[in-house]
Design a protein around this motif. Structure first.
Motif, PDB file in Angstrom:
ATOM      1  N   ASP A  84      36.430  28.798  38.435  1.00  0.00           N
ATOM      2  CA  ASP A  84      35.918  28.022  37.291  1.00  0.00           C
ATOM      3  C   ASP A  84      36.331  28.636  35.959  1.00  0.00           C
ATOM      4  OD1 ASP A  84      34.696  26.254  39.011  1.00  0.00           O
ATOM      5  OD2 ASP A  84      32.814  27.390  39.057  1.00  0.00           O
ATOM      6  N   ASN A  85      36.366  29.957  35.913  1.00  0.00           N
ATOM      7  CA  ASN A  85      36.741  30.642  34.685  1.00  0.00           C
ATOM      8  C   ASN A  85      38.095  31.302  34.890  1.00  0.00           C
ATOM      9  OD1 ASN A  85      36.836  32.011  32.241  1.00  0.00           O
ATOM     10  ND2 ASN A  85      35.615  33.726  33.007  1.00  0.00           N
ATOM     11  N   LYS A  86      39.144  30.737  34.313  1.00  0.00           N
ATOM     12  CA  LYS A  86      40.508  31.242  34.523  1.00  0.00           C
ATOM     13  C   LYS A  86      40.890  32.310  33.504  1.00  0.00           C
ATOM     14  CE  LYS A  86      42.243  27.042  36.743  1.00  0.00           C
ATOM     15  NZ  LYS A  86      40.905  26.461  36.934  1.00  0.00           N
ATOM     16  N   ARG A  87      39.899  32.779  32.730  1.00  0.00           N
ATOM     17  CA  ARG A  87      40.200  33.741  31.666  1.00  0.00           C
ATOM     18  C   ARG A  87      40.882  34.986  32.206  1.00  0.00           C
ATOM     19  NH1 ARG A  87      41.771  36.794  28.662  1.00  0.00           N
ATOM     20  NH2 ARG A  87      40.968  37.534  26.679  1.00  0.00           N
ATOM     21  N   TRP A  88      40.430  35.468  33.384  1.00  0.00           N
ATOM     22  CA  TRP A  88      40.959  36.722  33.919  1.00  0.00           C
ATOM     23  C   TRP A  88      41.760  36.528  35.197  1.00  0.00           C
ATOM     24  CZ3 TRP A  88      40.864  40.060  30.308  1.00  0.00           C
ATOM     25  CH2 TRP A  88      39.805  40.118  29.414  1.00  0.00           C
ATOM     26  N   TYR A  89      42.132  35.298  35.520  1.00  0.00           N
ATOM     27  CA  TYR A  89      42.803  35.031  36.795  1.00  0.00           C
ATOM     28  C   TYR A  89      44.050  35.880  36.991  1.00  0.00           C
ATOM     29  CZ  TYR A  89      45.855  32.624  40.092  1.00  0.00           C
ATOM     30  OH  TYR A  89      46.720  32.344  41.118  1.00  0.00           O
ATOM     31  N   TRP A  90      44.906  35.936  35.981  1.00  0.00           N
ATOM     32  CA  TRP A  90      46.193  36.625  36.156  1.00  0.00           C
ATOM     33  C   TRP A  90      46.017  38.127  36.321  1.00  0.00           C
ATOM     34  CZ3 TRP A  90      50.126  33.782  37.481  1.00  0.00           C
ATOM     35  CH2 TRP A  90      50.132  32.440  37.124  1.00  0.00           C
ATOM     36  N   TRP A  91      44.941  38.659  35.777  1.00  0.00           N
ATOM     37  CA  TRP A  91      44.690  40.091  35.949  1.00  0.00           C
ATOM     38  C   TRP A  91      43.900  40.366  37.220  1.00  0.00           C
ATOM     39  CZ3 TRP A  91      47.135  43.744  33.366  1.00  0.00           C
ATOM     40  CH2 TRP A  91      47.700  43.435  32.131  1.00  0.00           C
ATOM     41  N   SER A  92      42.793  39.661  37.434  1.00  0.00           N
ATOM     42  CA  SER A  92      41.906  39.982  38.545  1.00  0.00           C
ATOM     43  C   SER A  92      42.476  39.575  39.895  1.00  0.00           C
ATOM     44  CB  SER A  92      40.549  39.303  38.346  1.00  0.00           C
ATOM     45  OG  SER A  92      40.680  37.896  38.340  1.00  0.00           O
ATOM     46  N   VAL A  93      43.158  38.439  39.971  1.00  0.00           N
ATOM     47  CA  VAL A  93      43.690  37.958  41.247  1.00  0.00           C
ATOM     48  C   VAL A  93      45.147  38.380  41.426  1.00  0.00           C
ATOM     49  CG1 VAL A  93      44.124  35.925  42.682  1.00  0.00           C
ATOM     50  CG2 VAL A  93      42.097  36.009  41.221  1.00  0.00           C
ATOM     51  N   VAL A  94      46.015  37.889  40.550  1.00  0.00           N
ATOM     52  CA  VAL A  94      47.440  38.212  40.667  1.00  0.00           C
ATOM     53  C   VAL A  94      47.672  39.702  40.432  1.00  0.00           C
ATOM     54  CG1 VAL A  94      49.754  37.694  39.810  1.00  0.00           C
ATOM     55  CG2 VAL A  94      48.042  35.884  39.944  1.00  0.00           C
ATOM     56  N   GLY A  95      46.965  40.278  39.489  1.00  0.00           N
ATOM     57  CA  GLY A  95      47.125  41.707  39.200  1.00  0.00           C
ATOM     58  C   GLY A  95      46.707  42.576  40.368  1.00  0.00           C
ATOM     59  N   THR A  96      45.591  42.234  41.020  1.00  0.00           N
ATOM     60  CA  THR A  96      45.138  43.009  42.171  1.00  0.00           C
ATOM     61  C   THR A  96      46.150  42.950  43.312  1.00  0.00           C
ATOM     62  OG1 THR A  96      42.819  42.597  41.599  1.00  0.00           O
ATOM     63  CG2 THR A  96      43.289  43.256  43.869  1.00  0.00           C
ATOM     64  N   VAL A  97      46.668  41.751  43.578  1.00  0.00           N
ATOM     65  CA  VAL A  97      47.673  41.598  44.633  1.00  0.00           C
ATOM     66  C   VAL A  97      48.934  42.395  44.294  1.00  0.00           C
ATOM     67  CG1 VAL A  97      49.231  39.953  45.746  1.00  0.00           C
ATOM     68  CG2 VAL A  97      46.816  39.379  45.440  1.00  0.00           C
ATOM     69  N   THR A  98      49.329  42.382  43.032  1.00  0.00           N
ATOM     70  CA  THR A  98      50.525  43.121  42.614  1.00  0.00           C
ATOM     71  C   THR A  98      50.361  44.620  42.855  1.00  0.00           C
ATOM     72  OG1 THR A  98      51.046  41.451  40.937  1.00  0.00           O
ATOM     73  CG2 THR A  98      52.047  43.632  40.673  1.00  0.00           C
ATOM     74  N   ILE A  99      49.195  45.155  42.512  1.00  0.00           N
ATOM     75  CA  ILE A  99      48.943  46.580  42.726  1.00  0.00           C
ATOM     76  C   ILE A  99      49.020  46.914  44.217  1.00  0.00           C
ATOM     77  CG2 ILE A  99      47.195  48.392  42.559  1.00  0.00           C
ATOM     78  CD1 ILE A  99      46.239  47.033  39.965  1.00  0.00           C
ATOM     79  N   ILE A 100      48.449  46.059  45.060  1.00  0.00           N
ATOM     80  CA  ILE A 100      48.489  46.295  46.507  1.00  0.00           C
ATOM     81  C   ILE A 100      49.916  46.211  47.037  1.00  0.00           C
ATOM     82  CG2 ILE A 100      47.768  45.358  48.738  1.00  0.00           C
ATOM     83  CD1 ILE A 100      45.140  44.550  47.419  1.00  0.00           C
ATOM     84  N   GLU A 101      50.701  45.261  46.500  1.00  0.00           N
ATOM     85  CA  GLU A 101      52.102  45.148  46.920  1.00  0.00           C
ATOM     86  C   GLU A 101      52.879  46.423  46.588  1.00  0.00           C
ATOM     87  OE1 GLU A 101      53.297  42.761  48.618  1.00  0.00           O
ATOM     88  OE2 GLU A 101      52.352  40.859  48.143  1.00  0.00           O
ATOM     89  N   VAL A 102      52.627  46.984  45.419  1.00  0.00           N
ATOM     90  CA  VAL A 102      53.320  48.209  45.024  1.00  0.00           C
ATOM     91  C   VAL A 102      52.897  49.371  45.929  1.00  0.00           C
ATOM     92  CG1 VAL A 102      53.616  49.896  43.169  1.00  0.00           C
ATOM     93  CG2 VAL A 102      53.650  47.459  42.643  1.00  0.00           C
ATOM     94  N   VAL A 103      51.612  49.425  46.274  1.00  0.00           N
ATOM     95  CA  VAL A 103      51.142  50.467  47.194  1.00  0.00           C
ATOM     96  C   VAL A 103      51.877  50.363  48.527  1.00  0.00           C
ATOM     97  CG1 VAL A 103      49.157  51.256  48.548  1.00  0.00           C
ATOM     98  CG2 VAL A 103      48.872  50.716  46.130  1.00  0.00           C
ATOM     99  N   TYR A 104      52.030  49.149  49.037  1.00  0.00           N
ATOM    100  CA  TYR A 104      52.741  48.965  50.300  1.00  0.00           C
ATOM    101  C   TYR A 104      54.206  49.388  50.172  1.00  0.00           C
ATOM    102  CZ  TYR A 104      54.571  46.870  54.532  1.00  0.00           C
ATOM    103  OH  TYR A 104      55.194  46.688  55.730  1.00  0.00           O
ATOM    104  N   PHE A 105      54.819  49.027  49.063  1.00  0.00           N
ATOM    105  CA  PHE A 105      56.205  49.425  48.802  1.00  0.00           C
ATOM    106  C   PHE A 105      56.335  50.950  48.829  1.00  0.00           C
ATOM    107  CE2 PHE A 105      59.029  50.924  45.358  1.00  0.00           C
ATOM    108  CZ  PHE A 105      60.257  50.505  45.852  1.00  0.00           C
ATOM    109  N   ASP A 106      55.378  51.648  48.241  1.00  0.00           N
ATOM    110  CA  ASP A 106      55.445  53.107  48.198  1.00  0.00           C
ATOM    111  C   ASP A 106      55.238  53.720  49.586  1.00  0.00           C
ATOM    112  OD1 ASP A 106      55.714  55.442  46.457  1.00  0.00           O
ATOM    113  OD2 ASP A 106      53.657  55.889  47.021  1.00  0.00           O
ATOM    114  N   VAL A 107      54.352  53.127  50.390  1.00  0.00           N
ATOM    115  CA  VAL A 107      54.145  53.623  51.753  1.00  0.00           C
ATOM    116  C   VAL A 107      55.410  53.449  52.584  1.00  0.00           C
ATOM    117  CG1 VAL A 107      52.878  53.225  53.907  1.00  0.00           C
ATOM    118  CG2 VAL A 107      51.646  53.288  51.746  1.00  0.00           C
ATOM    119  N   GLN A 108      56.098  52.321  52.405  1.00  0.00           N
ATOM    120  CA  GLN A 108      57.335  52.087  53.143  1.00  0.00           C
ATOM    121  C   GLN A 108      58.411  53.111  52.747  1.00  0.00           C
ATOM    122  OE1 GLN A 108      58.314  50.028  55.617  1.00  0.00           O
ATOM    123  NE2 GLN A 108      56.203  49.338  55.842  1.00  0.00           N
TER     124      GLN A 108
END
Length: 438
Positions: A84-108
């Motif tokens: 309902d509130n898209k104010r923080w969507y790009w940080w809270s949703v997309v940003g969280t996924v991006t951080i996790i993707e980078v963590v996986y990249f580093d583990v690989q």
């Protein structure tokens, strides 16, 4: 703490876990089938060769990385419409996924480096055992290969650290304005200003750090557990136990369980003391703030009593941390020798090469560190529990259906929402500060 930044936190994090399980099942069940139709590996991958038998971007690994990227960002799509509130969507949703993707990249990269170290140290052993058997060009070639992987890794980690700093500040900003919109309900609470100014920042920092460490531990286990199980076939037997399938995996697990239980027992009183510590600090700080504007406050006798309360709590805390740190450092230092003890019979029997020894040691360290996540993070978890308890008590005065995620550029909106009279604004849009005391 969460609803100000994340969309429907309960469903968001639950669905994230469910989506992860579904994607893992899809990968192991239909991954090879989907690869034939969707993989970009044939166009982007580096075909293994005699000179480079295990390239970091082989066709199969390109498909793995592609699948992880698609899975992560596909999860974000429905939350754009469910939020309902898209104010923080790009940080809270997309940003969280991006951080996790980078963590996986580093583990690989860590897993690839583990294989590289095995081959490289075997090369060194061969060169030292048989002089002239390894050319200088071969040695430099191996170092150049790893350089091509490490330089992008460094660049990604630096950019990710910069991104995380902004991510944390956005989370803190969301929490701050959420609390400020309910200031009239919160202002009477002891240390309310400290909760908004300090605890919101600490909570976001600690949760992000622990969450990244936890996700990294899970991903490390997924990557290194099979590797360590396979490497354990080179361990002929364990001291006092004998031959065991996957021996080093069980040794790492038992070591981590022992350390986690030990530190949990000796540190059971610390969260409560940390919580009490913030209360006495808040009372002392509040009296000093009153003393800035009121000559009758913060008198030496009153301030002395408050500070003695701070001192008593700190001294108690120091005493408990004394025996906790004894247990923690004894365990962490002793754990460094566990793999050496476990591999001692195999080393003496001569079944390990130098490169294989490095591979096993590194893989064991990765797996054991992941297993003992709680033990390694216990002091941080103590701080988190303390901050969480304070903010939960703080938020108990906010209605459950209160507006969340409020953060508009116009300060007049926040003033009205919080129950203050409308603000007069300067030409640059900032509020005109009223005289002190009004």
């Amino acid at each position: 703490m969460f609803r100000s930044f994340f969309p429907n936190p309960k469903y968001f994090f639950t669905s994230a876990v469910a989506w992860t399980v579904l994607c893992m099942a899809l990968w192991f069940g239909l991954g090879s089938t989907l690869q034939r139709f969707l993989s970009l590996g044939p166009w982007l991958g580096i075909v293994p060769s005699e000179a480079n038998p295990d390239p970091f971007f082989s066709p199969d690994k390109v498909w793995l990385y592609q699948f992880i990227l698609m899975s992560g960002y596909l999860f974000c799509v429905p939350w754009y419409f469910l939020n309902d509130n898209k104010r923080w969507y790009w940080w809270s949703v997309v940003g969280t996924v991006t951080i996790i993707e980078v963590v996986y990249f580093d583990v690989q990269i860590g897993a690839w480096m583990n294989d590289w170290y095995g081959a490289f140290f075997n090369l060194i052993q061969g060169a030292m055992t048989t002089p002239g058997s390894v050319s200088l060009d071969t040695m430099y070639g191996e170092l150049t290969t790893v350089l091509y992987v490490l330089l992008p890794r460094i660049a990604v980690l630096v950019l990710n650290a910069f991104f995380i700093a902004h991510y944390l500040f956005r989370w803190r900003r969301a929490m701050t304005f959420f609390y400020l919109t309910h200031w009239q309900s919160l202002r009477h609470i002891e240390g309310s200003s400290q909760r908004i100014q300090e605890d919101a920042q600490r909570f976001a920092n600690i949760v992000e750090g622990l969450a990244v460490a936890f996700v990294s531990s899970i991903m490390t286990l997924l990557v290194f557990l099979p590797l360590l199980w396979e490497l354990s076939t080179h361990i002929t037997e364990l001291p006092l136990v004998g031959a065991v399938n996957g021996s080093l995996v069980w040794v790492a697990l038992m070591s981590a369980i022992f350390g986690t239980v030990l530190l949990g027992l000796v540190g059971v009183k610390l969260p409560g003391l940390e919580f009490q510590n913030q209360r006495v600090e808040a009372a002392f700080r509040k009296e000093l703030v009153y003393g800035e504007d009121n000559a009758g406050r913060a008198r030496p006798v009153t301030a002395r009593e408050l500070f003695l309360g701070v001192q008593r709590n700190y001294f108690t805390l120091y005493g408990h941390y004394l025996y906790f740190n004894v247990a923690r450092y004894v365990y962490l230092q002793g754990a460094n020798f566990v793999p050496l003890i476990a591999m001692a019979p195999s080393i003496v029997a001569g079944t390990l090469t130098f490169g294989l020894f490095q591979q096993v040691s590194n893989a064991f360290g990765q797996v054991e560190d992941s297993f003992r996540f709680l033990a390694n993070s216990w002091t941080t978890i103590i701080s988190l529990i303390s901050v969480y308890k304070r903010l939960r008590a703080f938020e108990s005065h906010i209605p459950g259906d209160a507006i969340s995620g409020v953060d508009y550029n116009d300060p007049r909106f926040l003033a009205t929402e919080a129950g203050f009279p409308p603000l007069d604004l300067r030409e640059d849009g900032m509020p005109i500060q009223p005289p002190i005391g009004t």
